[in-house]
Write a protein that holds these residues in place. Sequence first.
Motif, PDB file in Angstrom:
ATOM      1  N   ARG A   6       0.832  -1.206   0.000  1.00  0.00           N
ATOM      2  CA  ARG A   6       0.000   0.000   0.000  1.00  0.00           C
ATOM      3  C   ARG A   6       0.868   1.257   0.000  1.00  0.00           C
ATOM      4  O   ARG A   6       0.579   2.230  -0.707  1.00  0.00           O
ATOM      5  CB  ARG A   6      -0.939  -0.002   1.215  1.00  0.00           C
ATOM      6  CG  ARG A   6      -2.058  -1.036   1.144  1.00  0.00           C
ATOM      7  CD  ARG A   6      -3.095  -0.752   2.208  1.00  0.00           C
ATOM      8  NE  ARG A   6      -4.185  -1.733   2.183  1.00  0.00           N
ATOM      9  CZ  ARG A   6      -4.325  -2.737   3.020  1.00  0.00           C
ATOM     10  NH1 ARG A   6      -3.427  -2.904   3.989  1.00  0.00           N
ATOM     11  NH2 ARG A   6      -5.332  -3.579   2.921  1.00  0.00           N
ATOM     12  N   TYR A   7       1.915   1.233   0.800  1.00  0.00           N
ATOM     13  CA  TYR A   7       2.767   2.423   0.850  1.00  0.00           C
ATOM     14  C   TYR A   7       3.456   2.651  -0.494  1.00  0.00           C
ATOM     15  O   TYR A   7       3.631   3.799  -0.920  1.00  0.00           O
ATOM     16  CB  TYR A   7       3.818   2.289   1.952  1.00  0.00           C
ATOM     17  CG  TYR A   7       4.637   3.551   2.119  1.00  0.00           C
ATOM     18  CD1 TYR A   7       4.092   4.687   2.710  1.00  0.00           C
ATOM     19  CD2 TYR A   7       5.945   3.633   1.643  1.00  0.00           C
ATOM     20  CE1 TYR A   7       4.812   5.857   2.838  1.00  0.00           C
ATOM     21  CE2 TYR A   7       6.689   4.802   1.769  1.00  0.00           C
ATOM     22  CZ  TYR A   7       6.103   5.910   2.370  1.00  0.00           C
ATOM     23  OH  TYR A   7       6.840   7.069   2.495  1.00  0.00           O
ATOM     24  N   GLU A   8       3.822   1.575  -1.175  1.00  0.00           N
ATOM     25  CA  GLU A   8       4.438   1.732  -2.491  1.00  0.00           C
ATOM     26  C   GLU A   8       3.442   2.353  -3.467  1.00  0.00           C
ATOM     27  O   GLU A   8       3.819   3.183  -4.301  1.00  0.00           O
ATOM     28  CB  GLU A   8       4.911   0.371  -3.010  1.00  0.00           C
ATOM     29  CG  GLU A   8       5.559   0.415  -4.387  1.00  0.00           C
ATOM     30  CD  GLU A   8       6.767   1.336  -4.452  1.00  0.00           C
ATOM     31  OE1 GLU A   8       7.051   1.867  -5.549  1.00  0.00           O
ATOM     32  OE2 GLU A   8       7.430   1.537  -3.408  1.00  0.00           O
ATOM     33  N   ALA A   9       2.151   1.971  -3.361  1.00  0.00           N
ATOM     34  CA  ALA A   9       1.129   2.583  -4.205  1.00  0.00           C
ATOM     35  C   ALA A   9       0.988   4.072  -3.904  1.00  0.00           C
ATOM     36  O   ALA A   9       0.817   4.898  -4.803  1.00  0.00           O
ATOM     37  CB  ALA A   9      -0.211   1.873  -4.002  1.00  0.00           C
ATOM     38  N   VAL A  10       1.084   4.436  -2.616  1.00  0.00           N
ATOM     39  CA  VAL A  10       1.014   5.849  -2.219  1.00  0.00           C
ATOM     40  C   VAL A  10       2.259   6.601  -2.700  1.00  0.00           C
ATOM     41  O   VAL A  10       2.167   7.705  -3.245  1.00  0.00           O
ATOM     42  CB  VAL A  10       0.872   5.959  -0.684  1.00  0.00           C
ATOM     43  CG1 VAL A  10       1.024   7.402  -0.226  1.00  0.00           C
ATOM     44  CG2 VAL A  10      -0.473   5.397  -0.237  1.00  0.00           C
ATOM     45  N   ARG A  11       3.414   5.991  -2.505  1.00  0.00           N
ATOM     46  CA  ARG A  11       4.674   6.642  -2.895  1.00  0.00           C
ATOM     47  C   ARG A  11       4.730   6.909  -4.397  1.00  0.00           C
ATOM     48  O   ARG A  11       5.232   7.957  -4.841  1.00  0.00           O
ATOM     49  CB  ARG A  11       5.854   5.768  -2.475  1.00  0.00           C
ATOM     50  CG  ARG A  11       7.230   6.443  -2.619  1.00  0.00           C
ATOM     51  CD  ARG A  11       8.353   5.448  -2.454  1.00  0.00           C
ATOM     52  NE  ARG A  11       8.323   4.458  -3.520  1.00  0.00           N
ATOM     53  CZ  ARG A  11       8.783   4.678  -4.746  1.00  0.00           C
ATOM     54  NH1 ARG A  11       9.282   5.864  -5.070  1.00  0.00           N
ATOM     55  NH2 ARG A  11       8.719   3.742  -5.659  1.00  0.00           N
ATOM     56  N   SER A  12       4.179   5.973  -5.185  1.00  0.00           N
ATOM     57  CA  SER A  12       4.202   6.128  -6.639  1.00  0.00           C
ATOM     58  C   SER A  12       2.960   6.832  -7.177  1.00  0.00           C
ATOM     59  O   SER A  12       2.809   6.959  -8.392  1.00  0.00           O
ATOM     60  CB  SER A  12       4.341   4.757  -7.306  1.00  0.00           C
ATOM     61  OG  SER A  12       3.277   3.903  -6.946  1.00  0.00           O
ATOM     62  N   ARG A  13       2.070   7.248  -6.258  1.00  0.00           N
ATOM     63  CA  ARG A  13       0.829   7.943  -6.644  1.00  0.00           C
ATOM     64  C   ARG A  13       0.050   7.134  -7.682  1.00  0.00           C
ATOM     65  O   ARG A  13      -0.350   7.644  -8.737  1.00  0.00           O
ATOM     66  CB  ARG A  13       1.123   9.358  -7.150  1.00  0.00           C
ATOM     67  CG  ARG A  13       1.754  10.255  -6.110  1.00  0.00           C
ATOM     68  CD  ARG A  13       2.084  11.635  -6.660  1.00  0.00           C
ATOM     69  NE  ARG A  13       2.551  12.525  -5.621  1.00  0.00           N
ATOM     70  CZ  ARG A  13       3.797  12.595  -5.182  1.00  0.00           C
ATOM     71  NH1 ARG A  13       4.714  11.800  -5.709  1.00  0.00           N
ATOM     72  NH2 ARG A  13       4.149  13.436  -4.226  1.00  0.00           N
ATOM     73  N   ASP A  14      -0.175   5.882  -7.382  1.00  0.00           N
ATOM     74  CA  ASP A  14      -0.769   4.938  -8.318  1.00  0.00           C
ATOM     75  C   ASP A  14      -2.292   5.042  -8.302  1.00  0.00           C
ATOM     76  O   ASP A  14      -2.955   4.599  -7.362  1.00  0.00           O
ATOM     77  CB  ASP A  14      -0.335   3.513  -7.946  1.00  0.00           C
ATOM     78  CG  ASP A  14      -0.583   2.513  -9.066  1.00  0.00           C
ATOM     79  OD1 ASP A  14      -1.508   2.755  -9.867  1.00  0.00           O
ATOM     80  OD2 ASP A  14       0.149   1.517  -9.150  1.00  0.00           O
ATOM     81  N   GLY A  15      -2.848   5.649  -9.346  1.00  0.00           N
ATOM     82  CA  GLY A  15      -4.289   5.857  -9.422  1.00  0.00           C
ATOM     83  C   GLY A  15      -5.093   4.582  -9.569  1.00  0.00           C
ATOM     84  O   GLY A  15      -6.314   4.609  -9.423  1.00  0.00           O
ATOM     85  N   ARG A  16      -4.424   3.450  -9.856  1.00  0.00           N
ATOM     86  CA  ARG A  16      -5.168   2.194  -9.972  1.00  0.00           C
ATOM     87  C   ARG A  16      -5.847   1.803  -8.667  1.00  0.00           C
ATOM     88  O   ARG A  16      -6.820   1.050  -8.679  1.00  0.00           O
ATOM     89  CB  ARG A  16      -4.221   1.063 -10.399  1.00  0.00           C
ATOM     90  CG  ARG A  16      -3.653   1.219 -11.809  1.00  0.00           C
ATOM     91  CD  ARG A  16      -2.699   0.087 -12.118  1.00  0.00           C
ATOM     92  NE  ARG A  16      -1.562   0.062 -11.198  1.00  0.00           N
ATOM     93  CZ  ARG A  16      -0.647  -0.916 -11.177  1.00  0.00           C
ATOM     94  NH1 ARG A  16      -0.768  -1.940 -11.989  1.00  0.00           N
ATOM     95  NH2 ARG A  16       0.365  -0.856 -10.332  1.00  0.00           N
ATOM     96  N   PHE A  17      -5.341   2.323  -7.547  1.00  0.00           N
ATOM     97  CA  PHE A  17      -5.866   1.913  -6.248  1.00  0.00           C
ATOM     98  C   PHE A  17      -6.782   2.954  -5.620  1.00  0.00           C
ATOM     99  O   PHE A  17      -7.211   2.785  -4.480  1.00  0.00           O
ATOM    100  CB  PHE A  17      -4.709   1.575  -5.306  1.00  0.00           C
ATOM    101  CG  PHE A  17      -3.851   0.455  -5.817  1.00  0.00           C
ATOM    102  CD1 PHE A  17      -4.267  -0.860  -5.702  1.00  0.00           C
ATOM    103  CD2 PHE A  17      -2.652   0.707  -6.452  1.00  0.00           C
ATOM    104  CE1 PHE A  17      -3.494  -1.899  -6.184  1.00  0.00           C
ATOM    105  CE2 PHE A  17      -1.871  -0.322  -6.948  1.00  0.00           C
ATOM    106  CZ  PHE A  17      -2.295  -1.630  -6.819  1.00  0.00           C
ATOM    107  N   ASP A  18      -7.081   4.029  -6.363  1.00  0.00           N
ATOM    108  CA  ASP A  18      -8.025   5.019  -5.845  1.00  0.00           C
ATOM    109  C   ASP A  18      -9.382   4.357  -5.614  1.00  0.00           C
ATOM    110  O   ASP A  18      -9.955   3.738  -6.520  1.00  0.00           O
ATOM    111  CB  ASP A  18      -8.189   6.169  -6.845  1.00  0.00           C
ATOM    112  CG  ASP A  18      -7.003   7.117  -6.851  1.00  0.00           C
ATOM    113  OD1 ASP A  18      -6.106   6.929  -6.026  1.00  0.00           O
ATOM    114  OD2 ASP A  18      -6.982   8.021  -7.703  1.00  0.00           O
TER     115      ASP A  18
END
Length: 465
Positions: A6-18
């Motif tokens: 989850r933190y990696e998704a936040v760090r990379s600003r990954d819109g797939r997980f919005d």
Amino acid sequence: MDEDSRYEAVRSRDGRFDGEFFFAVATTGIYCRPSCPAMTPRQCNVRYFATAAAAQGAGFRACRRCRPDAVPGSAAWNVRADVVGRAMRLIGDGVIDREGVGGLAVRLGYSARQVQRQLTAEVGAGPVALARAQRAHTARVLLQTTGLPVTQIAFAAGFASVRQFNDTIREVYAATPSELRAAAPRTRHRRAAVPTAGIPLRLAHRGPYQVGPVFDLLQREAVPGVEEVSGAAGARTYRRTLRLPYGTGIVAVDERPGAPRTASGAHPGGWLEARLHLTDPRDLTTAVQRLRRLFDLDADPYAVDDRLGADPRLAPLVAARPGLRSPGAADPEEAALRALLEPAAAGELVRRYGKALDAPCGTLTHLFPEPAVVAGAEPEGPLGALAAALADGTVRLDPGADRDEAHRALLALPGLDAAAVAAIRTRALGDPDVAPPCAAAPDSWRPWRSYALHHLRAAKELEIR
């Protein structure tokens, strides 16, 4: 996903997980969507929540930059057939505002205490908190896109009093309703958004969206008097009438999708432009959720394409149409009856038995007839049997219906074959995992067999029904 993922998704600003999860920052008291453009917080200060309501319940307020309440809903609630998934779909449809927690529990066949316990354990918030978060989002949309008076917005969003409305807005957004309205961008939508012009909306989706095939399907199925699709391919507008809990509505949705600009060129998602005309503004939340189901806007195209793209037969089809959707229905009972009729026959049914609108709009003149009316007027044959079962509750197709139970009840009706029941389950119940009745469907396609069916139809490998 574990916390590191989850933190990696936040760090990379990954819109797939919005919309799939939310994160909050302990040092600021703010919660965000994973793609928030703000500076990435330290991992030790981050907390994760399954829903915006859970973040709000923990004392965090919504970020003003990324507006986490405006993201698409989690695709998990469409996939899951258990009591939590059914409850989330019913709450999204506005059942709490209309019937309270007791009404939700009755629809699910559980006690109110059991529903509270299961939702809190699974998503971190009970039904009242989830409904409260949804009301706050509806209020923000009305404040920032319409010229409706604040008092009218409070009750339209489902609040019991203006004081409750004011307190909730301050708590969720750290601003008064007037400040929230003043902070809205002065766009053409805002200037045009007077009550008589309807409510302009951006219906968000995640990832790529193949809008053309959806509009092709809607145009092919359009029932005269209830629906119309106008314009040239690529710039079409879909319009239809809606029967809603407090009144009626007319919606227009544009084919041309909107998309945010990103420096990386990634495709985090986008939106469809829509405009709602409602006889009672209290129906806004329900109308929006029904449109989201019709256009399958809460789907996770990344998960669907990843699974189906691994199949040798489907891989070239997925590559040709990434983000292909499996449309649902704006009115599940209407969709079920229409599954037994050609559009022309459905139009004749509307002409004879549909309720005329008090204020027709162009070719949109009627609401589709209710099942009880159809059962009384056309009692014979499969259509009459299905209408009677829908009218007396033998078959339930609302967002909280048990799909397997509905499937068994449909098969028990005279004249309904497996293909018709599969079509009803796919469209009316929004089941993403219905096997094509006339083709082999390996388990490797699960839980996305409904999407596989649409890929096969788009490639003309299956006859369109």
